[in-house]
Design an enzyme around this catalytic site. Structure first.
Site, PDB file in Angstrom:
ATOM      1  N   SER A 227       0.813  -1.221   0.000  1.00  0.00           N
ATOM      2  CA  SER A 227       0.000   0.000   0.000  1.00  0.00           C
ATOM      3  C   SER A 227       0.844   1.268   0.000  1.00  0.00           C
ATOM      4  CB  SER A 227      -0.931   0.027   1.217  1.00  0.00           C
ATOM      5  OG  SER A 227      -1.903  -0.974   1.094  1.00  0.00           O
ATOM      6  N   ASP A 286      -1.030   5.343   8.632  1.00  0.00           N
ATOM      7  CA  ASP A 286      -0.833   4.196   7.737  1.00  0.00           C
ATOM      8  C   ASP A 286      -0.540   4.694   6.307  1.00  0.00           C
ATOM      9  OD1 ASP A 286      -0.614   1.546   7.080  1.00  0.00           O
ATOM     10  OD2 ASP A 286      -2.735   1.071   7.297  1.00  0.00           O
ATOM     11  N   HIS A 450      -6.335  -9.745   4.923  1.00  0.00           N
ATOM     12  CA  HIS A 450      -5.065 -10.285   5.415  1.00  0.00           C
ATOM     13  C   HIS A 450      -5.296 -11.395   6.442  1.00  0.00           C
ATOM     14  CE1 HIS A 450      -1.721  -8.121   3.674  1.00  0.00           C
ATOM     15  NE2 HIS A 450      -2.355  -6.974   3.810  1.00  0.00           N
ATOM     16  N   HIS A 492      -4.167  -2.285  -4.664  1.00  0.00           N
ATOM     17  CA  HIS A 492      -3.627  -3.612  -5.010  1.00  0.00           C
ATOM     18  C   HIS A 492      -4.720  -4.600  -4.653  1.00  0.00           C
ATOM     19  CE1 HIS A 492      -3.412  -4.621  -0.810  1.00  0.00           C
ATOM     20  NE2 HIS A 492      -2.925  -3.416  -0.604  1.00  0.00           N
TER      21      HIS A 492
HETATM   22 ZN   LIG Z   1      -2.324  -5.096   2.810  1.00  0.00          ZN
END
Ligand SMILES: [Zn+2]
Ligand SMILES: *[C@@H]1O[C@H](CO)[C@@H](O)[C@H](O)[C@H]1NC(C)=O
Ligand SMILES: *[C@@H]1O[C@H](CO)[C@@H](O)[C@H](O)[C@H]1NC(C)=O
Ligand SMILES: *[C@@H]1O[C@H](CO)[C@@H](O)[C@H](O)[C@H]1NC(C)=O
Ligand SMILES: *[C@@H]1O[C@H](CO)[C@@H](O)[C@H](O)[C@H]1NC(C)=O
Ligand SMILES: *[C@@H]1O[C@H](CO)[C@@H](O)[C@H](O)[C@H]1NC(C)=O
Ligand SMILES: *[C@@H]1O[C@H](CO)[C@@H](O)[C@H](O)[C@H]1NC(C)=O
Ligand SMILES: *[C@@H]1O[C@H](CO)[C@@H](O)[C@H](O)[C@H]1NC(C)=O
Ligand SMILES: *[C@@H]1O[C@H](CO)[C@@H](O)[C@H](O)[C@H]1NC(C)=O
Ligand SMILES: *[C@@H]1O[C@H](CO)[C@@H](O)[C@H](O)[C@H]1NC(C)=O
Ligand SMILES: *[C@@H]1O[C@H](CO)[C@@H](O)[C@H](O)[C@H]1NC(C)=O
Ligand SMILES: *[C@@H]1O[C@H](CO)[C@@H](O)[C@H](O)[C@H]1NC(C)=O
Length: 669
Positions: A227, A286, A450, A492
């Site tokens: 990311s 983030d 994830h 992604h």
């Molecule tokens: Zn990720």
């Protein structure tokens, strides 16, 4: 100043031709002379960037060049328009900047897994220079030439885009479903929209966008992106390396001295002077929110990222950065004074000192005036997931999530929709004429994929879709819809798909891993989605045929007997029973006392009614990873046609920047 001979190099010697794959000496630099931005880079006219040059002298390992033990410090670097290479110029005179000083450092790297296992890194000595804050204004191709070590040459062919766009947007809203793929959109539609005989009766808001494209997410030195470098591509038009935010990753030890590239937020602020909003359900430091202002090769520099929102780049400022008008998300740990905040400072106070209104819960957010620049931090770490905020609410009771820093819980958190609509109100109020740029991220699609928590991930995706629907309505209400370009995309993907249905009652009744797998129904036995429940007392075909509990366009029942067989392409050891996790986000694999801490095993208390699935990822992986897939781009509004087709992630930046007219055709200083 003119270079007579060094410019035109016909038969250039090349020293060093790395064949490394798993590990590279330095991404995008297979030879011993490195240019960043590297070959194939694109630029918006007038976009600020830095140039980093490095020469490498390997001291040991497979790349040693006999007699070349000290990296060349007398290298030359020239720039010429393509086709006019005879008219090339020393870079310092070309850009009218001072010739930078030579810097020196060493670094080590592993050539392959055998070297890593034997702990024998290869040592490289480096000589380097950095030209800071330069720009190219005239469209066309430029050939940058680094000549070093007696005639070895590295060239980079750079393209300054010829930016032409008929239409112009006043505002841009960029929705990013982190990790979102077409397969996930399909699965979300399946559980949240009613279908009759194979035909949906309602559609996702994204489905209704007039233009659909595909973006290729590969980075400069790996085909799987993270990311950070995908956000860099989307926001700067430059592909980068894993973990890098708004920079190309150089080999120096300092994570903050890497060559920087001006971002869409910085350009919009400098060129248009409009308002900027950053909204995410992640901790706000983030990568996806951070890359709008941060410039570091290490996305984990969280304190620094938060400081960059407020103060711009550490020790280095693009013109006139003064902070976003809206910054909403989680991540209180970088604001509460502690070892996790930048230099231990109280960043709530730092923002207040610069005139921000600070809100820490949804009630205060909704009551906040739209006239003030606003910081909203609603939890420690990532914000709560839609499924926990709306269906399994007891999971909000997690101590030490209070954004104010008490030991209490963050129970009054807004969702993505509440944050986004409030952000639009503030941005529109504060910048009625110059427009706004808003990035709104559904971060936990990725975070829940994830950990193989498919239900939570799809809940986040449906919340994003609900946010888009509300945004379109709100923009229409305030009269801004037709002047706003809305782009919905991902950074992604993950290798997610659904391959059938699962009869959880039958699975529960079986014993043994092999028998339990008989509960999976494929093809004709997959059946229909049981997440939407028909209202049997309503007349067939009437709009009342559905019972909605959590609101329109969300599943009514997250725990039906017949669930989806969902999965990722690769995974750690884990158990599957294909049921919703009612006690909070899933933990598929654990490290175990008595074994190495990076050795992950199946979590035996997860999905106990299911069966064991042996992992395919290295045992050091406790969760799933990103995948290769192209990701969808949905566009609507001015310049929408530019988003059709298949293209690179960087093209999204050029389309948005051009539609906002952010190119500068001559120096402004
Ligand atoms: Zn990720
Ligand atoms: C680089 O490594 C050499 C040893 O090979 C050492 O003498 C030198 O001090 C190092 N230089 C830097 C800048 O670390
Ligand atoms: C290279 O030199 C370094 C430092 O002397 C050493 O640690 C390393 O093992 C050497 N690597 C190889 C591949 O010989
Ligand atoms: C360049 O050539 C000179 C003269 O042949 C030699 O002394 C020097 O070591 C060479 N330098 C490099 C970096 O190859
Ligand atoms: C530079 O790239 C452009 C566009 O890809 C290409 O047309 C041109 O031939 C390249 N020039 C050189 C010298 O490689
Ligand atoms: C920024 O400045 C601080 C202190 O002035 C220094 O420690 C740090 O290395 C500098 N960082 C960069 C990237 O120059
Ligand atoms: C929300 O924040 C306000 C202060 O901004 C505070 O007065 C109020 O108690 C908070 N509400 C909750 C539920 O924490
Ligand atoms: C929250 O959890 C604590 C234990 O961690 C418990 O004592 C408390 O009753 C819970 N509160 C609610 C509202 O469920
Ligand atoms: C939080 O709880 C810890 C004990 O777990 C205690 O030491 C600390 O003082 C408490 N902090 C606050 C702000 O109440
Ligand atoms: C089910 O349909 C009936 C008849 O249209 C309607 O009266 C009832 O409110 C519906 N139930 C729900 C929960 O929507
Ligand atoms: C598991 O890994 C984490 C992170 O490395 C570590 O903090 C923890 O101690 C490890 N637990 C065990 C049981 O090894
Ligand atoms: C999983 O792998 C272990 C060995 O690591 C093996 O004993 C076991 O049979 C495997 N289970 C399945 C379901 O493949």
């Amino acid at each position: 100043m003119r270079f007579s001979t060094a410019c035109v190099v016909c038969t250039a010697a090349v020293i060093g031709q790395a064949t490394a794959q798993t590990f590279q000496r330095l991404g995008a630099c297979p030879t011993l002379g490195c240019i960043f931005p590297p070959d194939q880079s694109d630029f918006l006219p007038g976009q600020w960037f830095d140039i980093r040059l490095e020469t490498h002298a390997p001291q040991n390992g497979s790349e040693v060049v006999p007699g070349y033990t000290l990296p060349d410090e007398k290298f030359t670097f020239t720039i010429a328009k393509d086709g006019q290479q005879k008219d090339c110029h020393n870079a310092a005179s070309f850009f009218k900047v001072a010739e930078p000083a030579i810097e020196r450092w060493n670094f080590t790297w592993y050539e392959d897994l055998f070297a890593q296992a034997a702990k024998t890194p290869s040592l490289v000595k480096v000589a380097a220079k950095a030209y800071r804050k330069v720009a190219l204004y005239e469209p066309g191709n430029y050939i940058a030439t680094l000549t070093y070590a007696n005639g070895s040459v590295t060239q980079a062919n750079w393209t300054v885009r010829d930016t032409k766009m008929m239409e112009k947007a006043k505002n841009v809203i960029l929705f990013i479903g982190d990790g979102m793929t077409t397969n996930m959109v399909t699965a979300a539609r399946l559980i949240a929209h009613q279908s009759v005989n194979g035909k949906y009766q309602t559609r996702m808001a994204m489905d209704k966008f007039p233009v659909l494209g595909h973006q290729m997410t590969h980075s400069i030195d790996s085909f799987i992106t993270d990311s950070a470098n995908s956000a860099t591509a989307l926001y700067t038009g430059h592909k980068s390396s894993v973990n890098a935010l708004g920079v190309y990753a150089d080999s120096s030890p300092d994570p903050l001295d890497d060559p920087k590239i001006q971002s869409i937020a910085e350009l919009f602020h400098e060129v248009r002077g409009g308002a900027i909003g950053i909204v995410s359900t992640a901790f706000i430091a983030d990568a996806t929110p951070g890359a709008l202002t941060a410039h570091t090769r290490a996305r984990g520099q969280y304190g620094n990222v938060v400081d960059s929102f407020l103060n711009g780049i550490t020790n280095y400022t693009w013109p006139s950065w003064s902070g976003p008008d809206v910054l909403f998300g989680g991540g209180a740990e970088q604001f509460i004074p502690s070892s996790k905040s930048f230099k231990g400072k109280d960043y709530y106070q730092e923002f207040r000192n610069k005139g921000y209104n600070v809100v820490l819960n949804n009630t205060a957010l909704q009551a906040a005036p739209t006239t003030e620049r606003t910081l909203g931090i609603f939890s420690v770490s990532n914000m709560a997931k839609w499924l926990d905020r709306n269906v399994y609410k007891k999971n909000l009771n997690i101590s030490k999530t209070d954004p104010a820093g008490s030991n209490g819980t963050a129970t009054d958190q807004p969702g993505l929709k509440e944050m986004t609509i409030k952000a639009i109100d503030i941005l529109h109020k504060r910048s009625p004429d110059k427009g706004f740029f808003l990035m709104s991220e559904a971060a936990s699609i990725d975070k829940m994929m994830h950990v193989l928590d498919y239900d939570r991930a799809l809940g986040e995706l449906l919340e994003l879709d609900d946010t888009i629907k509300a945004t379109l309505q709100h923009l229409a209400d305030i009269g801004e819809l037709h002047e706003t370009l809305i782009v919905t995309t991902a950074d992604h993907g993950h290798g997610f798909d659904v391959t059938g249905g699962v009869d959880t009652k039958y699975m529960d009744a079986q014993s043994g891993d092999r028998k339990k797998r008989d509960a999976v129904g494929t093809y004709e036995q997959s059946g229909l989605s049981q997440y939407m429940v028909a209202n049997r007392s309503a007349p067939i075909g009437s709009d009342q045929n559905l019972v909605y509990s959590a609101g329109v366009d969300f599943p009514v029942n997250w725990d039906p007997r017949y669930t989806l067989q969902s999965g990722l392409a690769t995974f750690p050891d884990h158990r599957e029973n294909y049921r919703v996790h009612k006690n909070g986000p899933r933990i598929p694999a654990l490290n175990v006392t008595g074994f190495s801490s990076n050795n992950y095993y199946v979590n035996y208390i997860d999905a106990v009614t299911g069966f064991l699935v042996n992992g395919t990822l290295p045992v050091s992986a406790d969760q799933g990873v990103h995948s290769l897939t192209d990701v969808p781009v949905f566009a609507q509004g001015p310049c929408q046609a530019a988003f059709g087709g298949v293209y690179n992630n960087v093209d999204i930046f050029y389309n948005i920047a051009t539609c906002l007219r952010l190119q500068r055709t001559k120096p402004s200083h």
